[in-house]
Design a protein around this motif. Structure first.
Motif, short mmCIF file in Angstrom:
data_model
loop_
_atom_site.label_atom_id
_atom_site.label_comp_id
_atom_site.label_asym_id
_atom_site.label_seq_id
_atom_site.Cartn_x
_atom_site.Cartn_y
_atom_site.Cartn_z
N ASP A 473 37.96 29.15 36.06
CA ASP A 473 38.48 30.42 35.33
C ASP A 473 37.89 31.77 36.15
OD1 ASP A 473 35.81 30.43 34.27
OD2 ASP A 473 36.57 29.98 32.12
N ALA A 475 37.22 36.06 35.05
CA ALA A 475 37.25 37.15 34.07
C ALA A 475 36.80 38.51 34.70
CB ALA A 475 36.58 36.84 32.75
N TYR A 477 35.24 42.59 33.60
CA TYR A 477 34.40 43.19 32.45
C TYR A 477 34.32 44.60 32.95
CZ TYR A 477 33.33 38.69 30.64
OH TYR A 477 33.39 37.40 30.26
N GLN A 482 35.19 42.18 27.83
CA GLN A 482 36.04 41.52 28.83
C GLN A 482 37.43 42.19 28.63
OE1 GLN A 482 38.12 37.31 28.03
NE2 GLN A 482 36.07 36.91 28.98
N ARG A 485 41.35 38.07 31.33
CA ARG A 485 40.94 36.36 31.89
C ARG A 485 41.89 35.63 32.37
NH1 ARG A 485 40.77 31.64 29.86
NH2 ARG A 485 38.96 30.23 30.15
N ASP A 487 42.48 31.44 33.34
CA ASP A 487 42.54 29.95 34.02
C ASP A 487 43.02 29.65 35.25
OD1 ASP A 487 41.13 28.93 31.78
OD2 ASP A 487 43.08 28.53 30.68
N LEU A 500 46.47 37.71 35.86
CA LEU A 500 44.99 38.63 35.55
C LEU A 500 45.60 39.92 35.65
CD1 LEU A 500 42.11 38.02 34.92
CD2 LEU A 500 41.79 38.54 37.30
N GLU A 513 33.51 31.95 35.18
CA GLU A 513 32.98 32.91 34.06
C GLU A 513 32.37 31.93 32.96
OE1 GLU A 513 34.12 34.68 31.03
OE2 GLU A 513 35.61 33.24 30.61
N SER A 514 32.87 30.80 32.87
CA SER A 514 32.49 29.82 32.01
C SER A 514 31.73 28.79 32.32
CB SER A 514 33.67 29.18 31.24
OG SER A 514 34.66 28.50 32.08
N ASP A 540 28.70 37.49 26.16
CA ASP A 540 28.70 36.12 26.10
C ASP A 540 27.40 35.80 27.13
OD1 ASP A 540 29.42 33.30 27.28
OD2 ASP A 540 31.65 33.85 26.84
N VAL A 543 28.36 33.99 30.65
CA VAL A 543 28.40 35.05 31.62
C VAL A 543 27.45 35.68 31.78
CG1 VAL A 543 29.76 36.97 32.11
CG2 VAL A 543 30.90 35.41 30.67
#
Length: 825
Positions: A473, A475, A477, A482, A485, A487, A500, A513-514, A540, A543
């Motif tokens: 994924d 993302a 910021y 965030q 984001r 996938d 995005l 990011e995950s 998070d 992150v």
């Protein structure tokens, strides 16, 4: 002693069918020797053929094969050759064996606190023959019948449950088929706590001097153990197959733990002797869940040969993180994995010794130990996590169950695993396996933008080209929030991201990011410059872990200025609210910057800044005990404030939980010693007050750290002129403490001696211990071209394989430090 060749193992496996072991160990013969009587029953497919068993005795009393005596002098170089085999055979060996102090065989440790002895079998990959006669290879599994003679007051624990005791002998239940390297017996005046869960008897054993600590911590250990069983029964759909489940915390253990069926051995540092941080509790829980995973992956289904060691360790690593996160209170396990384990793996994968996750050539048994590294563990776990994302988690789990059911109590290979995955998914995953499992190297992910157009660029090491797909994924910021984001599946070197919507330019655009995939994220200099302001506001923790990983790996890649890491640490570390991430970042930053990526000249000022940051967290009114402990440890590791350290040594200015904490006190003593503010006599006084194993080891470390020519000469003699039976942990304490961050003028003369004298210890030490000493003691703080030259000269000589690998990899890291210092000053 010759190491078993793969070709020899394959030939022997085609010839021999091992049916049972009967082993009788007499542990009452004194401090140096024990009796070992072994009966092996085995079949032979070819009449009149010859083969051999491994046997490394002190003395052989008698040998018979099918009732016929064999000359005891036929045992040579650790092997006993057997001729004229029949279809059904019985070999009986009566021998005397020697205890070891290097953790490779039947280890005997003395607790200095009360003088009591503790024994445990640790066969590793190639030392079972030091304990009993055997066919020592993983694919010749057999049931074990074990008897042990030991002092009446001792506890004796083995793979099988205790059955009866008579005439000083303890008899244990026959095991299901296990590999030779899983055999163990533990004996000594252990303290024990017992429980039961879901019909499984549970035991926890520690040396007697830790009985009080075990009583305090047993509930937590049992809880994690019980949660682990519930998780694995649900995931595997196969009940635990080994009867009882004992966990024996043993002294002077070389590894973190070992997955012996029914009798797991763990290093006894996991029974905390002082106040422990949440990160340490998390680590213990993860290790417990990891070893339990092996009861299925490794023990129930065992690799065919050592080149498939990943089938044991990668699965246990993957399931340990997932099980700990899902089944225990430590839901932050994957964050900890991202911050610590993966960075260990990334470093291993860019080292000269990098290798594929699976199918790494293992021409002999000893070479297997060399690949117990960050590739086999966290990289392999990450690849399995990717496979689950690639084919679907339910499908992945179905394949795992099929694999275990098909090969239970037997052996399997990479192809067996791939077949199970392909059958479950209906997909041919050979290409995926080729890219992920059979090709070394780590991809680097970078972002390029053109207005709203976002592209993820994937680069692969030139020497290991691969087309690794990534299910991940991305993302964006801005001020910690965030703002977008998506996938993404990366199947090419340039992947345009759809869906995005960035709007205003973000401060941070982060792929992976995950942290679902295995890849280093490279951030451009503009983004890096914003991190001290941006990172403290990101909520998070995963992150934040990815960002920290990007910075730490960027040091090695030469793309991150060490000064930026220090600036970011000062800004973001004090507000980090996940304790394991707080501790991981502090540990890695203090381990990489002073005297390594920062020059000796810049190190004192950096240490002052790190210490000041630690004080900010330590003095925060709302800080938890765990946070204050982590902060206090950071201060102790970096502060040059002798007055403050002396106050803390006396217990003043500390929270109540630290005032009488011996472990924390020894950290203070070690730091004072490294500053030249602690004399040998005072260190010895503190050791007298704390005669525990930890006190002995930490006093050795503190004394070694004193920056004087006299103490360095003494420490070097402890390391290189040890007696014939040294403690591996004592040697390690000296090696890790010898080359400090700032005293190069004193230690520089020992750099050449390190490369020439350490390898000579191979006549006294086992391969694993020497490998660890070469890695832990390497002079990485003497960041000079002359160190590289001395290392390269040593590499032209004849070195033990493990030492050679340690020298090669550590020299590569040293070159990374040199390049960074040259670029950034």
């Amino acid at each position: 002693m010759p190491s078993l060749l793969r070709t020899e193992a394959e030939e022997r496996a085609s010839l021999v069918d091992v049916r049972s072991y009967d082993i009788a160990l007499d542990l009452t013969k004194g401090d140096e020797l024990f009796g070992s009587a072994t009966t092996i029953r085995f079949g032979c497919t070819t009449p009149h053929a010859s083969t051999f068993v491994e046997l490394r005795p002190q003395e052989v009393h008698s040998i018979t094969l099918n009732g016929n005596p064999i000359d005891v002098s036929d045992v040579k170089d650790g092997r006993l050759w057997l001729d004229h085999l029949e279809a059904d055979n019985e070999l009986v060996v009566d021998a005397t064996m020697a205890y070891v102090r290097d953790g490779e065989g039947m280890h005997r440790a003395i607790d200095p606190q009360d003088g009591q002895a503790y024994l445990y079998g640790s066969p590793a990959s190639s030392t079972a023959g030091k304990i009993y006669a055997c066919f020592e290879q993983p694919d010749l599994k057999a049931p074990y019948n074990v008897r042990v003679k030991a002092p009446q007051e001792w506890a004796v624990i083995a793979n099988g449950a205790a059955r009866e005791a008579a005439d000083g002998w303890r008899t244990f239940e026959t095991t299901r088929p296990i590999a030779t390297y899983f055999f163990t017996v533990c004996a000594g005046p252990f303290a024990v706590q017992q429980a039961e869960h879901d019909g499984i008897p549970l035991g926890i054993y520690v040396r007697a001097t830790l009985a009080d600590q075990l009583a305090e911590q047993a509930d937590e250990i049992f809880t994690v153990t019980q949660q682990g069983f519930d998780y694995y029964h649900r995931v595997y759909g196969i009940r635990y197959p080994w009867g009882k489940y004992d966990q024996v915390f043993v002294p002077e253990f070389n590894m973190g733990a070992m997955e012996n069926p029914g009798c797991v051995t763990l290093r006894d540092e996991f029974v905390f002797q002082g106040h422990a941080s949440r990160a340490e509790h998390l680590l213990r829980a993860t290790v417990i869940i990891h070893e339990m995973a092996h009861m299925w992956f490794g023990d129930l289904v065992t690799m065919q040969w050592w080149d498939d060691l990943w089938l044991n360790e990668s699965f246990a690593e993957f399931l340990a993180q997932q099980g700990t996160a899902e089944a225990t209170e430590f839901s932050e396990a994957w964050v900890d994995f991202s911050a610590i384990r993966k960075n260990w793996g990334y470093a291993a994968d860019r080292a000269p010794s990098t290798h594929p996750i699976a199918g790494t050539p293992a021409p002999d048994a000893n070479s297997a130990l060399e690949n117990l590294d960050g590739i086999t563990y966290p990289k392999g776990a990450s690849a399995l996590r990717q496979l689950a994302a690639y084919i679907g988690e339910d499908v992945f789990l179905s394949g795992v169950r099929k694999y275990l059911q098909t090969h239970e109590f037997g052996n399997a290979s990479l192809q067996d695993f791939l077949y199970a995955m392909s059958e479950a998914s209906g997909q041919n995953i050979e290409d995926w396996a080729q890219a992920w499992l059979l090709t070394p190297g780590t991809d680097v992910l970078e972002i390029s933008t053109d207005g709203d157009r976002v592209v993820i660029n994937r680069s692969t090491p030139e020497q290991f080209p691969a087309q690794r797909p990534h299910v991940t994924d991305i993302a964006a910021y801005r001020h910690g929030v965030q703002v977008a984001r998506a996938d993404v599946r990366i199947d090419s070197d340039r992947t345009e991201v759809h869906g995005l919507k960035l709007g205003q330019a973000p401060n941070l655009l982060l792929p992976n990011e995950s942290d679902r995939t295995w890849a280093i994220v490279a951030l451009d200099e503009t983004t890096q410059a914003k991190l001290p302001d941006e990172l403290p506001h990101i909520e998070d923790a995963t992150v934040r872990g990815v960002v920290w990983s990007s910075l730490l790996n960027g040091l090695a890649l030469g793309t991150v200025n060490p000064a930026l890491l220090l600036d970011t640490f000062e800004a973001a570390w004090p507000v980090e609210d996940v304790d394991p991430l707080l501790e991981a970042v502090a540990t890695m930053t203090t381990g990489l910057l002073p005297g390594r990526f920062l020059t000796v000249a810049h190190t004192p000022a950096a240490l002052d800044r790190l210490a000041a940051t630690g004080i900010r967290v330590f003095e925060a009114a709302a800080a938890s005990d765990s946070r204050r402990l982590t902060a206090a440890r950071l201060v102790v590791a970096t502060s040059a404030d002798i007055q403050l350290l002396r106050e803390w040594l006396a217990g003043r200015g500390l929270p109540a939980f630290l005032t009488d904490d011996d472990q924390f006190r020894w950290s203070v003593i070690g730091r004072l010693a490294s500053l030249g503010a602690m004399e040998i006599a005072e260190i010895e006084d503190w050791r007298t007050k704390d005669p525990s194993v930890s006190g002995v080891l930490r006093s050795l470390s503190a004394r070694t750290r004193i920056p004087s020519e006299e103490t360095k000469a003494w420490a070097w003699s402890q390391l290189t002129e040890a007696n014939d039976n040294p403690s591996s942990h004592e040697l390690g304490a000296v090696a890790r403490s010898f080359f400090g961050a700032t005293e190069q003028e004193i230690t520089r003369p020992y750099v050449e001696r390190f490369f020439t004298e350490l390898p000579k210890l191979s006549s006294k030490l086992g391969d694993m211990v020497l490998h660890l000493l070469a890695a832990d003691g390497y002079p990485t703080t003497v960041v000079e071209e002359s160190t590289v030259e001395l290392a390269e000269r040593a590499l032209h000589g004849d070195l033990p394989a493990g030492v050679r690998r340690s020298f090669v990899d550590a020299t590569s890291r040293l070159r990374e430090q040199l390049r960074s210092q040259e670029r950034f000053g």
